[in-house]
Design an enzyme around this catalytic site. Structure first.
Site, PDB file in Angstrom:
ATOM      1  N   ARG A  61     -23.957  25.169 -10.184  1.00 26.52           N
ATOM      2  CA  ARG A  61     -23.454  23.939 -10.836  1.00 26.52           C
ATOM      3  C   ARG A  61     -22.991  22.928  -9.789  1.00 26.52           C
ATOM      4  NH1 ARG A  61     -18.487  23.582 -12.820  1.00 26.52           N
ATOM      5  NH2 ARG A  61     -18.453  25.769 -13.414  1.00 26.52           N
ATOM      6  N   TYR A 114     -30.989   0.656 -22.706  1.00 30.81           N
ATOM      7  CA  TYR A 114     -31.546   1.791 -23.454  1.00 30.81           C
ATOM      8  C   TYR A 114     -30.519   2.246 -24.508  1.00 30.81           C
ATOM      9  CZ  TYR A 114     -32.502   6.666 -24.439  1.00 30.81           C
ATOM     10  OH  TYR A 114     -32.680   7.861 -25.069  1.00 30.81           O
ATOM     11  N   ASP A 186     -29.999   1.046 -13.359  1.00 28.56           N
ATOM     12  CA  ASP A 186     -30.930   2.034 -13.885  1.00 28.56           C
ATOM     13  C   ASP A 186     -32.333   1.593 -13.469  1.00 28.56           C
ATOM     14  OD1 ASP A 186     -32.757   3.462 -15.475  1.00 28.56           O
ATOM     15  OD2 ASP A 186     -31.275   3.779 -17.048  1.00 28.56           O
ATOM     16  N   LYS A 211     -39.189  10.409 -16.912  1.00 30.15           N
ATOM     17  CA  LYS A 211     -40.271   9.422 -17.055  1.00 30.15           C
ATOM     18  C   LYS A 211     -41.235   9.502 -15.871  1.00 30.15           C
ATOM     19  CE  LYS A 211     -37.427   8.297 -20.355  1.00 30.15           C
ATOM     20  NZ  LYS A 211     -37.369   9.199 -21.488  1.00 30.15           N
TER      21      LYS A 211
HETATM   22  C1  3LM Z   1     -37.084   6.058 -24.258  1.00 27.39           C
HETATM   23  N1  3LM Z   1     -35.481   6.680 -22.615  1.00 27.39           N
HETATM   24  O1  3LM Z   1     -38.037   6.357 -24.959  1.00 27.39           O
HETATM   25  P1  3LM Z   1     -33.091  11.028 -20.597  1.00 27.39           P
HETATM   26  N2  3LM Z   1     -32.423   5.229 -18.910  1.00 27.39           N
HETATM   27  C2  3LM Z   1     -33.537   4.684 -19.421  1.00 27.39           C
HETATM   28  C3  3LM Z   1     -34.279   5.380 -20.369  1.00 27.39           C
HETATM   29  O2  3LM Z   1     -35.390   4.815 -20.845  1.00 27.39           O
HETATM   30  C4  3LM Z   1     -33.841   6.657 -20.804  1.00 27.39           C
HETATM   31  C5  3LM Z   1     -32.680   7.192 -20.251  1.00 27.39           C
HETATM   32  C6  3LM Z   1     -32.000   6.452 -19.301  1.00 27.39           C
HETATM   33  C7  3LM Z   1     -36.180   7.103 -23.695  1.00 27.39           C
HETATM   34  C8  3LM Z   1     -36.024   8.344 -24.213  1.00 27.39           C
HETATM   35  S1  3LM Z   1     -35.346   8.008 -26.804  1.00 27.39           S
HETATM   36  C9  3LM Z   1     -34.691   9.241 -27.840  1.00 27.39           C
HETATM   37  C10 3LM Z   1     -36.339   8.811 -25.587  1.00 27.39           C
HETATM   38  C11 3LM Z   1     -33.962   3.330 -18.959  1.00 27.39           C
HETATM   39  C12 3LM Z   1     -34.573   7.433 -21.852  1.00 27.39           C
HETATM   40  C13 3LM Z   1     -32.160   8.545 -20.648  1.00 27.39           C
HETATM   41  O3  3LM Z   1     -31.699  11.554 -20.789  1.00 27.39           O
HETATM   42  O4  3LM Z   1     -33.815  11.734 -19.490  1.00 27.39           O
HETATM   43  O5  3LM Z   1     -33.860  10.930 -21.888  1.00 27.39           O
HETATM   44  O6  3LM Z   1     -32.926   9.512 -20.023  1.00 27.39           O
HETATM   45  O7  3LM Z   1     -36.840   4.872 -23.919  1.00 27.39           O
END
Ligand code: 3LM
Length: 407
Positions: A61, A114, A186, A211
């Site tokens: 962790r 987001y 971000d 992504k």
């Molecule tokens: C999406 N986005 O479809 P995770 N920052 C950005 C993001 O696009 C995202 C995160 C952080 C999407 C996920 S929506 C239910 C699906 C710019 C995620 C968060 O925790 O790895 O999903 O990242 O836009």
């Protein structure tokens, strides 16, 4: 030739970066250390590790050799002193923000974010005594007015999810520096290949590694990068004691595999998205296309200044209402209806009812997320096949829309 992490090209660093010592058994790739804990030769060694007096790993962790390999490599890509890995993008964002905020502090966030990041700020942090101020960060006068002596962080995405607004990273970071405020960006949409916020003045970058960094839609992960001091503080506070949102070694391994092809994938995403955006813009069923590579894009000059390429994400509006947009999306065959982005597969989704359903309708209206906006993540398939599928669905819509008017 030895790998020089500061002089080698991006693709070279993505494949070899920080790997200065040979791997056990001569393995090409770093081994997967599937170990939650690490043994101490003697009690005194454990005490020294816990006290930070001796380098090494004692519990996954806190740190793990496979994660360290990814973190060092990723730091070379963001031109950062250090990087940190997390269980998800939200794990990265929440761990970083918990670390640097306390009750009574203020954070300024761009007005478009987001959906889950927006929810964390508005409905999460605000419950713990942090004041969240939404500001249009393209309005620098408004930003200056919003800053108080309690402001600790300015937070934004560029381009923003879902509507592709850009923020001038250098302009905002300069103002933040004058007030001793941390700028956190971000960088998910761009990856370090297309944009390097730290070089433009930001203090910390965060990513959903789910992504483009992973790139294949088969994992959930997050990354952050910044100064060694900031990353150490996030590791021992936000990550270790607050969220515990630790990446698994297997995921780190998959991301290192993804990074090896990041440059060629991003180049392909960019050229295909440019082609698709240009064709969308010319289609009669399409009202508006938001893509940084188009001359019609309102912030085209800023895009050219701070981004090396225009990326793989397109937002667009149809000459149709929501039912028409749903009809068009349901007609698609190759393009998949799914949230997430940055995969080899082309994905389309409806932000208002999906990724940004965490906003109320009023909030979406105030934050510039229209109910008829569609978001396309252009994948790596043959571009003419992607277009043929989109054109089939758009042509059907154009005929349907024109017919009643002609009647
Ligand atoms: C999406 N986005 O479809 P995770 N920052 C950005 C993001 O696009 C995202 C995160 C952080 C999407 C996920 S929506 C239910 C699906 C710019 C995620 C968060 O925790 O790895 O999903 O990242 O836009």
């Amino acid at each position: 030739m030895a790998i020089n992490d500061t002089k080698s090209g991006f693709a070279t660093r993505a494949i070899h970066g920080s790997m200065h010592t040979s791997q056990p058994e001569g393995a090409l790739n770093p081994p997967l250390y599937m170990s939650s804990t690490f043994t101490f030769e003697r009690v005194e060694d454990g005490a020294a590790l816990f006290a930070g007096e001796k380098p090494g790993h004692f519990y996954s962790r806190v740190s793990n050799p496979t994660l360290s390999a990814l973190e060092m490599r990723f730091a070379t890509l963001e031109n950062a002193e250090a990087a940190l890995s997390f269980a998800s993008g939200m794990g990265a964002i929440t761990s970083v923000l918990w670390t640097f905020l306390s009750a009574g502090d203020e954070i300024i966030a761009d007005k478009t974010l987001y959906g889950c990041t927006f929810a964390f700020l508005q409905h999460g942090l605000s419950r713990f005594g942090v004041t969240v101020r939404d500001v249009d960060l393209n309005d620098l006068a408004a930003l200056k007015t919003a800053i108080t002596d309690k402001t600790r962080i300015i937070y934004f995405e560029s381009p923003s999810n879902p509507n592709m607004r850009l923020v001038d990273i250098t302009a905002v970071s300069t103002i933040a520096d004058q007030h001793n405020i941390k700028t956190i960006v971000d960088n998910t949409y761009c990856t370090p290949y297309l944009q390097q916020p730290l070089a433009l003045g930001a203090d910390i970058v965060v990513h959903s590694a789910t992504k483009y960094l992973g790139g294949h839609g088969d994992l959930i992960a997050g990354m952050a990068a910044g100064s060694a001091d900031d990353m150490l503080q996030v590791r021992v506070e936000g990550l270790k004691d607050m969220t515990g949102a630790v990446m698994t070694p297997l995921t780190a391994h998959q991301i290192m595999r993804g990074l090896k092809t990041l440059e060629i994938r991003m180049d392909r995403h960019c050229t295909s998205a440019q082609t698709i955006a240009t064709r969308l813009e010319a289609h009669p069923a399409v009202r508006e296309v938001y893509y940084p590579g188009l001359n019609s894009f309102a912030q085209h000059d800023l895009a050219r200044r701070q981004m090396r390429g225009s990326g793989g994400m397109i937002a667009f509006e149809l000459n149709a209402d929501l039912a028409g947009a749903a009809h068009m999306m349901n007609a698609l065959e190759l393009v998949k209806r799914a949230v997430s982005l940055g995969d080899a597969d082309t994905l389309i989704q409806h932000p208002a009812s999906m990724t940004h359903a965490t906003y109320t309708a009023d909030e979406r209206a105030a934050h510039g997320i229209s109910d008829t906006l569609l978001r396309l993540s252009v994948g790596l398939e043959t571009v003419d096949d992607i277009w043929a599928d989109l054109a089939m669905a758009l042509d059907a819509l154009a005929i349907q829309e024109v017919a009643p008017r002609a009647a």
